[in-house]
Design a protein around this motif. Structure first.
Motif: not given
Length: 139
Positions: A58-68, A37-44, A16-18
């Motif tokens: 944007h596309e690179g982060w969307r792909v990375l998010t779907l993979l993770l 450190p930005r939002c406090g959520r657990a990182m993957l 979410p924070c990229r």
């Protein structure tokens, strides 16, 4: 023999924070997690071989998010790297559609280079040599 150091640290990602950071084992909690450190959520934990996309990609982060989210990480056991991973949304969509069509787990489909090979029976490691045809016997 591989000379690659395995203590380089692991990439932790907050989609979410990229934001991504590389941490060594001593810098994370005993359960292996760390907070953004930005939002406090657990990182993957994405593994040590991740190539982090730019924050503006944007596309690179969307792909990375779907993979993770599918359980695909970027780990390798040696110098060869983590293997093939999709880099575009089109490649991800093709593999997820093939996984749904064939019943293959999404993580396995997303790490298969050839879409046509998803769900196909595995080929033997070394194909047996075909029998040499004999000439017909003369009478």
């Amino acid at each position: 023999m591989c000379e690659r150091s395995m203590v380089l640290g692991l990439h932790y990602v907050c989609p979410p924070c990229r934001f991504a950071v590389k941490r060594r084992a001593w810098a994370v909690r005993p359960d292996g997690t760390t907070d953004c450190p930005r939002c406090g959520r657990a990182m993957l934990n994405a593994g040590q071989d991740l190539e982090v996309p730019r924050a503006t990609d944007h596309e690179g982060w969307r792909v990375l998010t779907l993979l993770l989210e599918a359980g695909v990480t970027f780990r390798s056991s040696c110098c060869g790297g983590p293997g093939w991973r999709p880099r575009t949304l089109r490649e991800v969509r093709e593999r997820l559609a093939a996984a749904e069509r064939t019943g293959v787990p999404p993580a396995k489909a997303l790490t298969t280079r050839d879409v046509d090979a998803i769900g196909a029976p595995a080929r033997p490691a070394s194909p047996s040599a075909p029998a040499t045809p004999r000439a017909p016997a003369r009478r």
